[in-house]
Design a protein around this motif. Structure first.
Motif, PDB file in Angstrom:
ATOM      1  N   TYR A  85       0.748  -1.221   0.150  1.00 65.37           N
ATOM      2  CA  TYR A  85       0.381  -0.015   0.111  1.00 65.37           C
ATOM      3  C   TYR A  85       0.749   1.662  -0.235  1.00 65.37           C
ATOM      4  O   TYR A  85       0.745   2.475  -0.702  1.00 65.37           O
ATOM      5  CB  TYR A  85      -0.636  -0.102   1.149  1.00 65.37           C
ATOM      6  CG  TYR A  85      -1.777  -0.950   1.361  1.00 65.37           C
ATOM      7  CD1 TYR A  85      -2.286  -1.482   0.250  1.00 65.37           C
ATOM      8  CD2 TYR A  85      -2.531  -1.698   2.654  1.00 65.37           C
ATOM      9  CE1 TYR A  85      -3.645  -2.488   0.047  1.00 65.37           C
ATOM     10  CE2 TYR A  85      -3.434  -2.494   3.159  1.00 65.37           C
ATOM     11  CZ  TYR A  85      -3.846  -3.290   1.117  1.00 65.37           C
ATOM     12  OH  TYR A  85      -4.710  -4.127   1.699  1.00 65.37           O
ATOM     13  N   ALA A  86       1.859   1.360   0.430  1.00 59.61           N
ATOM     14  CA  ALA A  86       2.929   2.524   1.012  1.00 59.61           C
ATOM     15  C   ALA A  86       3.268   2.855  -0.396  1.00 59.61           C
ATOM     16  O   ALA A  86       3.921   3.999  -0.927  1.00 59.61           O
ATOM     17  CB  ALA A  86       3.684   2.251   2.031  1.00 59.61           C
ATOM     18  N   LYS A 131       3.688   5.978  -2.808  1.00 60.41           N
ATOM     19  CA  LYS A 131       4.250   6.574  -3.070  1.00 60.41           C
ATOM     20  C   LYS A 131       3.835   6.686  -4.749  1.00 60.41           C
ATOM     21  O   LYS A 131       4.694   8.375  -5.105  1.00 60.41           O
ATOM     22  CB  LYS A 131       5.495   5.792  -2.844  1.00 60.41           C
ATOM     23  CG  LYS A 131       5.901   6.380  -1.338  1.00 60.41           C
ATOM     24  CD  LYS A 131       6.971   5.660  -0.989  1.00 60.41           C
ATOM     25  CE  LYS A 131       7.434   4.716   0.933  1.00 60.41           C
ATOM     26  NZ  LYS A 131       8.335   4.406   0.512  1.00 60.41           N
ATOM     27  N   MET A 132       3.421   6.230  -5.488  1.00 58.75           N
ATOM     28  CA  MET A 132       2.821   5.654  -7.251  1.00 58.75           C
ATOM     29  C   MET A 132       2.561   6.721  -7.585  1.00 58.75           C
ATOM     30  O   MET A 132       1.492   6.810  -8.201  1.00 58.75           O
ATOM     31  CB  MET A 132       3.467   4.677  -7.710  1.00 58.75           C
ATOM     32  CG  MET A 132       4.319   3.765  -7.531  1.00 58.75           C
ATOM     33  SD  MET A 132       4.267   2.316  -8.232  1.00 58.75           S
ATOM     34  CE  MET A 132       5.552   1.308  -7.702  1.00 58.75           C
ATOM     35  N   GLY A 133       1.250   7.226  -6.308  1.00 60.80           N
ATOM     36  CA  GLY A 133      -0.008   8.209  -6.835  1.00 60.80           C
ATOM     37  C   GLY A 133      -0.953   8.086  -6.567  1.00 60.80           C
ATOM     38  O   GLY A 133      -2.219   8.357  -6.142  1.00 60.80           O
ATOM     39  N   GLN A 134      -1.174   6.714  -5.821  1.00 59.34           N
ATOM     40  CA  GLN A 134      -2.650   6.503  -5.225  1.00 59.34           C
ATOM     41  C   GLN A 134      -3.178   6.518  -4.212  1.00 59.34           C
ATOM     42  O   GLN A 134      -2.556   5.600  -3.150  1.00 59.34           O
ATOM     43  CB  GLN A 134      -3.045   4.428  -5.700  1.00 59.34           C
ATOM     44  CG  GLN A 134      -2.643   3.855  -7.687  1.00 59.34           C
ATOM     45  CD  GLN A 134      -3.728   2.631  -6.902  1.00 59.34           C
ATOM     46  OE1 GLN A 134      -2.376   1.942  -8.041  1.00 59.34           O
ATOM     47  NE2 GLN A 134      -4.467   1.911  -6.051  1.00 59.34           N
ATOM     48  N   THR A 135      -3.247   7.922  -4.301  1.00 57.52           N
ATOM     49  CA  THR A 135      -3.536   8.689  -2.490  1.00 57.52           C
ATOM     50  C   THR A 135      -4.653   7.650  -1.670  1.00 57.52           C
ATOM     51  O   THR A 135      -4.083   8.222  -0.307  1.00 57.52           O
ATOM     52  CB  THR A 135      -3.830  10.341  -2.620  1.00 57.52           C
ATOM     53  OG1 THR A 135      -4.973  10.161  -3.289  1.00 57.52           O
ATOM     54  CG2 THR A 135      -2.483  10.744  -3.410  1.00 57.52           C
ATOM     55  N   ASP A 136      -5.165   7.105  -2.835  1.00 56.45           N
ATOM     56  CA  ASP A 136      -6.501   6.492  -1.665  1.00 56.45           C
ATOM     57  C   ASP A 136      -6.008   5.414  -0.978  1.00 56.45           C
ATOM     58  O   ASP A 136      -6.489   4.977   0.274  1.00 56.45           O
ATOM     59  CB  ASP A 136      -7.823   5.769  -2.588  1.00 56.45           C
ATOM     60  CG  ASP A 136      -7.074   4.770  -3.764  1.00 56.45           C
ATOM     61  OD1 ASP A 136      -5.605   5.242  -3.904  1.00 56.45           O
ATOM     62  OD2 ASP A 136      -7.654   4.110  -3.513  1.00 56.45           O
ATOM     63  N   MET A 137      -4.278   5.043  -0.932  1.00 53.10           N
ATOM     64  CA  MET A 137      -3.639   3.606  -0.149  1.00 53.10           C
ATOM     65  C   MET A 137      -3.182   4.750   1.439  1.00 53.10           C
ATOM     66  O   MET A 137      -3.717   3.517   2.138  1.00 53.10           O
ATOM     67  CB  MET A 137      -1.989   3.150  -0.576  1.00 53.10           C
ATOM     68  CG  MET A 137      -2.853   2.809  -2.120  1.00 53.10           C
ATOM     69  SD  MET A 137      -3.298   1.507  -2.196  1.00 53.10           S
ATOM     70  CE  MET A 137      -5.195   1.443  -2.405  1.00 53.10           C
ATOM     71  N   LEU A 138      -3.679   5.720   1.527  1.00 49.50           N
ATOM     72  CA  LEU A 138      -3.295   5.644   2.977  1.00 49.50           C
ATOM     73  C   LEU A 138      -5.025   5.605   3.447  1.00 49.50           C
ATOM     74  O   LEU A 138      -4.057   5.374   4.579  1.00 49.50           O
ATOM     75  CB  LEU A 138      -3.234   7.599   2.525  1.00 49.50           C
ATOM     76  CG  LEU A 138      -3.361   8.262   4.052  1.00 49.50           C
ATOM     77  CD1 LEU A 138      -1.613   7.482   4.344  1.00 49.50           C
ATOM     78  CD2 LEU A 138      -2.726   9.726   3.942  1.00 49.50           C
TER      79      LEU A 138
END
Length: 469
Positions: free
Chosen positions: A236-237, A241-248
């Motif tokens: 997820y992290a 970092k690759m732009g998938q902010t929903d992973m937070l």
């Protein structure tokens, strides 16, 4: 002949004749010495004649020939500076740094500062020559240094490390490839995401995520969907970092899951990502029922670096577990707030000596040199692990007294304090290179490797251009 005055006095005549004879003997001896060169001069001349083709051999990469020529010299021969220099560099190129080390004092100009152009390749050779050592702990020490340095020129060795039988070596190699900025070009790193060891897979995901290698997104998504342990958190992290902010959201939710290892992974990741919304989650985690999770939370708050972490860290300073108190003390120092000094001063009387060492390190980091005496006292403790912690604490200051204590610890009877002192000396400013040169001759291989790594840090710092205001 003698003059008339001497002729009238027989004693004077005899003295004058003796003086003339002595003068003639001295002059004859001098003329003989000038006419017939000594054995040493002849040997030196022969050596000079042999030096002529050495630069061509070095340029052609025939380093063994230069080393052989140097080692074949008679014992009474004095090699030229050029031969010494080329022999030194040839040994370094051949990965025989330990043989090159005794040549350095002969090359260094007396009374002048240490020659960084010689020391830097020497230190690197002393590290890289150990990456295939039969002893696992020696290989781990070598790759740990390479991971800390992140040198692009060591790329082939780092790729080779990903094939090592040691899990820790492979993990360090993956980390080093990321720090060296080689992740995008490393096929071995991309394959390491499927390594049999979870720690290696995690190190590879971290490096690939930091470098934003977009081609790895499908594999990371698959890991996040199929894995249930800490690996999913690191996937997820990397995706974040690759732009998938929903992973937070997924990482934040994992910080409260039943599995303690998953909670620790999520908390550690949130500390490194430094998103403002994560501070509340990290602050709450210092109340976790699991002491390891509480320690992770305290460490993450220090890495997060926000003044808002002072309150939860203050709570952690009163934790029943010394491990938690020690980590919290270290994090308070990393926040860089001088108003935290009273909190840390109170910990210098903690029942745990490890906690005292952590408090001393943070106080020194904040510019409080009043704890130097306590740190020096810890450096004399009978427990080698306490002496090692004292060395780590002293790495936070370049005070002359700290340097003196670290120099003494580098001669400790146990390898752990010596290793920690060698590591600490790499972080200090001041005249530490002569001390580290002694560390290169330590009886323990891991200490020698660590001293070489610190020497590389010092030479890199010295070569860095000074910024003017």
């Amino acid at each position: 002949m003698v003059n008339a005055a001497a002729a009238g006095h027989p004693h004077r005549a005899r003295r004058s004749a003796l003086t003339v004879a002595l003068c003639c003997a001295v002059m004859t001896g001098l003329l003989l010495q000038l006419a017939a060169p000594s054995e040493t001069s002849a040997a030196t001349s022969a050596t000079s004649a042999q030096d002529k083709d050495l630069p061509a051999l070095f340029k052609a990469g025939d380093y063994p020939a230069i080393v052989q020529r140097f080692q074949a010299l008679p014992k009474d021969a004095t090699p030229s500076k050029e031969m010494l220099r080329l022999a030194f560099h040839s040994l370094v190129k051949l990965g025989r740094g330990e043989e090159a080390l005794p040549l350095y004092p002969r090359l260094k100009t007396e009374g002048q500062p240490d020659d960084l152009t010689l020391l830097s390749p020497l230190a690197l050779s002393l590290v890289t020559s150990r990456v295939r050592d039969q002893k696992e702990h020696v290989r781990i020490a070598a790759y740990t240094v390479l991971a800390e340095l992140g040198l692009p020129e060591t790329g082939p060795l780092l790729e080779d490390g990903l094939l090592n039988s040691s899990v820790l070596v492979r993990a360090r190699a993956a980390e080093a490839i990321g720090r060296a900025g080689l992740a995008a070009k490393s096929g071995a790193l991309k394959r390491a995401i499927n390594d049999e060891a979870p720690s290696v897979r995690i190190a590879a995901m971290n490096a690939l995520g930091d470098a934003r290698i977009m081609e790895m997104k499908p594999r990371l998504i698959e890991i996040g969907r199929t894995e249930e342990g800490p690996e999913a958190i690191f996937a997820y992290a990397a995706l974040f970092k690759m732009g998938q902010t929903d992973m937070l959201i997924d990482i934040t939710n994992a910080a409260t899951l039943p599995d303690a290892e998953v909670r620790m992974a999520a908390i550690g990741v949130l500390g490194r990502l430094k998103r403002p919304a994560s501070l509340a989650v990290l602050s709450q985690a210092v109340y976790d029922p699991n002491p390891s999770v509480r320690a992770f939370a305290a460490g993450a708050l220090g890495e997060f670096g926000s003044p808002g972490g002072v309150a939860p860290l203050t709570h952690a300073l009163g934790d029943e577990m010394a491990m938690v108190r020690g980590v919290a003390a270290g994090s308070l120092g990393r926040l860089g707030l001088k108003e935290n000094r009273p909190l840390l001063q109170a910990l210098t009387k903690d029942p745990s000596l490890q906690v005292r060492a952590s408090a001393a390190e943070s106080l020194l980091r904040l510019g409080d040199s009043s704890v130097l005496l306590m740190a020096a006292d810890l450096a004399r403790n009978p427990d080698p692990s306490i002496r090692g912690s004292a060395a780590q604490a002293l790495s936070a200051t370049s005070d002359k007294e700290a340097l003196s204590v670290l120099q003494a610890l580098l001669q400790d009877q146990q390898p752990l304090p010596r290793l920690m002192a060698a590591k600490a000396l790499g972080k200090l400013s001041g005249p530490v290179i002569p001390i580290l040169l002694k560390g290169l001759q330590d009886s323990d291989e891991a200490v020698r490797i660590t001293a070489a790594g610190s020497l590389l840090q010092q030479t890199a710092r010295a070569a860095r251009p000074t910024r003017r205001p």
